[in-house]
Motif scaffolding. Sequence first.
Motif, PDB file in Angstrom:
ATOM      1  N   LYS A  67       0.837  -1.213   0.000  1.00 41.55           N
ATOM      2  CA  LYS A  67       0.000   0.000   0.000  1.00 41.55           C
ATOM      3  C   LYS A  67       0.868   1.257   0.000  1.00 41.55           C
ATOM      4  O   LYS A  67       0.506   2.266  -0.622  1.00 41.55           O
ATOM      5  N   ASN A  68       2.011   1.217   0.678  1.00 37.36           N
ATOM      6  CA  ASN A  68       2.944   2.347   0.640  1.00 37.36           C
ATOM      7  C   ASN A  68       3.407   2.612  -0.788  1.00 37.36           C
ATOM      8  O   ASN A  68       3.455   3.757  -1.242  1.00 37.36           O
ATOM      9  N   ILE A  69       3.762   1.548  -1.472  1.00 33.91           N
ATOM     10  CA  ILE A  69       4.251   1.673  -2.851  1.00 33.91           C
ATOM     11  C   ILE A  69       3.152   2.231  -3.751  1.00 33.91           C
ATOM     12  O   ILE A  69       3.396   3.119  -4.569  1.00 33.91           O
ATOM     13  N   HIS A  70       1.954   1.714  -3.588  1.00 31.12           N
ATOM     14  CA  HIS A  70       0.850   2.193  -4.421  1.00 31.12           C
ATOM     15  C   HIS A  70       0.535   3.658  -4.119  1.00 31.12           C
ATOM     16  O   HIS A  70       0.307   4.456  -5.041  1.00 31.12           O
ATOM     17  N   ALA A  71       0.541   4.025  -2.852  1.00 32.68           N
ATOM     18  CA  ALA A  71       0.296   5.428  -2.499  1.00 32.68           C
ATOM     19  C   ALA A  71       1.373   6.324  -3.105  1.00 32.68           C
ATOM     20  O   ALA A  71       1.071   7.401  -3.636  1.00 32.68           O
ATOM     21  N   ALA A  72       2.604   5.872  -3.063  1.00 29.64           N
ATOM     22  CA  ALA A  72       3.707   6.646  -3.646  1.00 29.64           C
ATOM     23  C   ALA A  72       3.528   6.804  -5.152  1.00 29.64           C
ATOM     24  O   ALA A  72       3.842   7.853  -5.715  1.00 29.64           O
ATOM     25  N   SER A  73       3.006   5.779  -5.797  1.00 35.43           N
ATOM     26  CA  SER A  73       2.818   5.841  -7.250  1.00 35.43           C
ATOM     27  C   SER A  73       1.802   6.907  -7.638  1.00 35.43           C
ATOM     28  O   SER A  73       1.828   7.412  -8.761  1.00 35.43           O
ATOM     29  N   GLN A  74       0.938   7.262  -6.715  1.00 39.02           N
ATOM     30  CA  GLN A  74      -0.126   8.221  -6.994  1.00 39.02           C
ATOM     31  C   GLN A  74       0.237   9.650  -6.591  1.00 39.02           C
ATOM     32  O   GLN A  74      -0.548  10.565  -6.822  1.00 39.02           O
ATOM     33  N   MET A  75       1.395   9.837  -6.019  1.00 38.49           N
ATOM     34  CA  MET A  75       1.817  11.185  -5.636  1.00 38.49           C
ATOM     35  C   MET A  75       2.125  12.021  -6.869  1.00 38.49           C
ATOM     36  O   MET A  75       2.636  11.508  -7.856  1.00 38.49           O
ATOM     37  N   ASN A  76       1.842  13.301  -6.794  1.00 37.57           N
ATOM     38  CA  ASN A  76       2.215  14.217  -7.861  1.00 37.57           C
ATOM     39  C   ASN A  76       3.583  14.783  -7.502  1.00 37.57           C
ATOM     40  O   ASN A  76       3.694  15.681  -6.677  1.00 37.57           O
ATOM     41  N   ASN A  77       4.617  14.233  -8.116  1.00 37.72           N
ATOM     42  CA  ASN A  77       5.985  14.622  -7.806  1.00 37.72           C
ATOM     43  C   ASN A  77       6.587  15.547  -8.853  1.00 37.72           C
ATOM     44  O   ASN A  77       7.808  15.641  -8.976  1.00 37.72           O
ATOM     45  N   GLY A  78       5.764  16.217  -9.611  1.00 36.84           N
ATOM     46  CA  GLY A  78       6.263  17.090 -10.658  1.00 36.84           C
ATOM     47  C   GLY A  78       7.257  18.127 -10.164  1.00 36.84           C
ATOM     48  O   GLY A  78       8.212  18.466 -10.864  1.00 36.84           O
ATOM     49  N   ALA A  79       7.066  18.624  -8.950  1.00 35.77           N
ATOM     50  CA  ALA A  79       7.976  19.636  -8.405  1.00 35.77           C
ATOM     51  C   ALA A  79       9.386  19.086  -8.183  1.00 35.77           C
ATOM     52  O   ALA A  79      10.343  19.850  -8.105  1.00 35.77           O
ATOM     53  N   MET A  80       9.506  17.762  -8.088  1.00 31.81           N
ATOM     54  CA  MET A  80      10.825  17.147  -7.910  1.00 31.81           C
ATOM     55  C   MET A  80      11.589  17.023  -9.225  1.00 31.81           C
ATOM     56  O   MET A  80      12.753  16.644  -9.225  1.00 31.81           O
ATOM     57  N   TRP A  81      10.936  17.338 -10.332  1.00 27.59           N
ATOM     58  CA  TRP A  81      11.517  17.107 -11.653  1.00 27.59           C
ATOM     59  C   TRP A  81      11.534  18.370 -12.517  1.00 27.59           C
ATOM     60  O   TRP A  81      11.039  18.362 -13.641  1.00 27.59           O
ATOM     61  N   PRO A  82      12.126  19.465 -12.033  1.00 26.25           N
ATOM     62  CA  PRO A  82      12.172  20.657 -12.874  1.00 26.25           C
ATOM     63  C   PRO A  82      13.108  20.444 -14.072  1.00 26.25           C
ATOM     64  O   PRO A  82      14.114  19.735 -13.971  1.00 26.25           O
ATOM     65  N   VAL A  83      12.752  21.043 -15.188  1.00 28.85           N
ATOM     66  CA  VAL A  83      13.589  20.960 -16.385  1.00 28.85           C
ATOM     67  C   VAL A  83      14.971  21.497 -16.047  1.00 28.85           C
ATOM     68  O   VAL A  83      15.108  22.529 -15.388  1.00 28.85           O
ATOM     69  N   GLY A  84      15.983  20.763 -16.464  1.00 26.77           N
ATOM     70  CA  GLY A  84      17.369  21.161 -16.203  1.00 26.77           C
ATOM     71  C   GLY A  84      17.996  20.459 -15.023  1.00 26.77           C
ATOM     72  O   GLY A  84      19.193  20.598 -14.780  1.00 26.77           O
ATOM     73  N   SER A  85      17.220  19.660 -14.296  1.00 23.07           N
ATOM     74  CA  SER A  85      17.763  18.956 -13.124  1.00 23.07           C
ATOM     75  C   SER A  85      18.205  17.549 -13.509  1.00 23.07           C
ATOM     76  O   SER A  85      17.898  16.571 -12.846  1.00 23.07           O
TER      77      SER A  85
END
Length: 154
Positions: A67-85
């Motif tokens: 359930k932890n893994i599935h919950a993590a899969s549903q997170m919106n992590n876009g802020a962790m992936w800025p262009v240029g990083s």
Amino acid sequence: MKRILVTVCSVLILAFGNKSLAAEPFEAEVEARQAFMQVLKFNLGILGDMAKGNREYDAKLAEALAKNIHAASQMNNGAMWPVGSDNSNSAISTNAKPEAWSQYPKVAEKHGIWIEASGALALNAGNGLSELQKNIGAVGKSCQGCHKLVKADD
């Protein structure tokens, strides 16, 4: 005196307490996504050990980890992936390839596969060792599919 103390504290908080003002570009974002991957690795590692027979199967623990893994899969992590990083930026230490952005439709597709696979694992991991074994491979395969696109070799 009080005004000076408040000003000094505010400056210190801004200078040292705010990761968005980190000395290196994208330091906070890269640190966050690497920590995110470590949490996934931890959860998957225990489930993998159970599935391989290297650790005793525990239905409640298996269900919680899945359930932890599935919950993590549903997170919106876009802020962790800025262009240029990515690893073309010599100012940061990351294995993220520039393709993470240029091949985004494929990355999004692989992410969808991970959501589905982790959902099936979350539903079944606590229903016996055979169910864990039957479902964990698809999660690993979904992770690998995305990593092949966006992660440089260590």
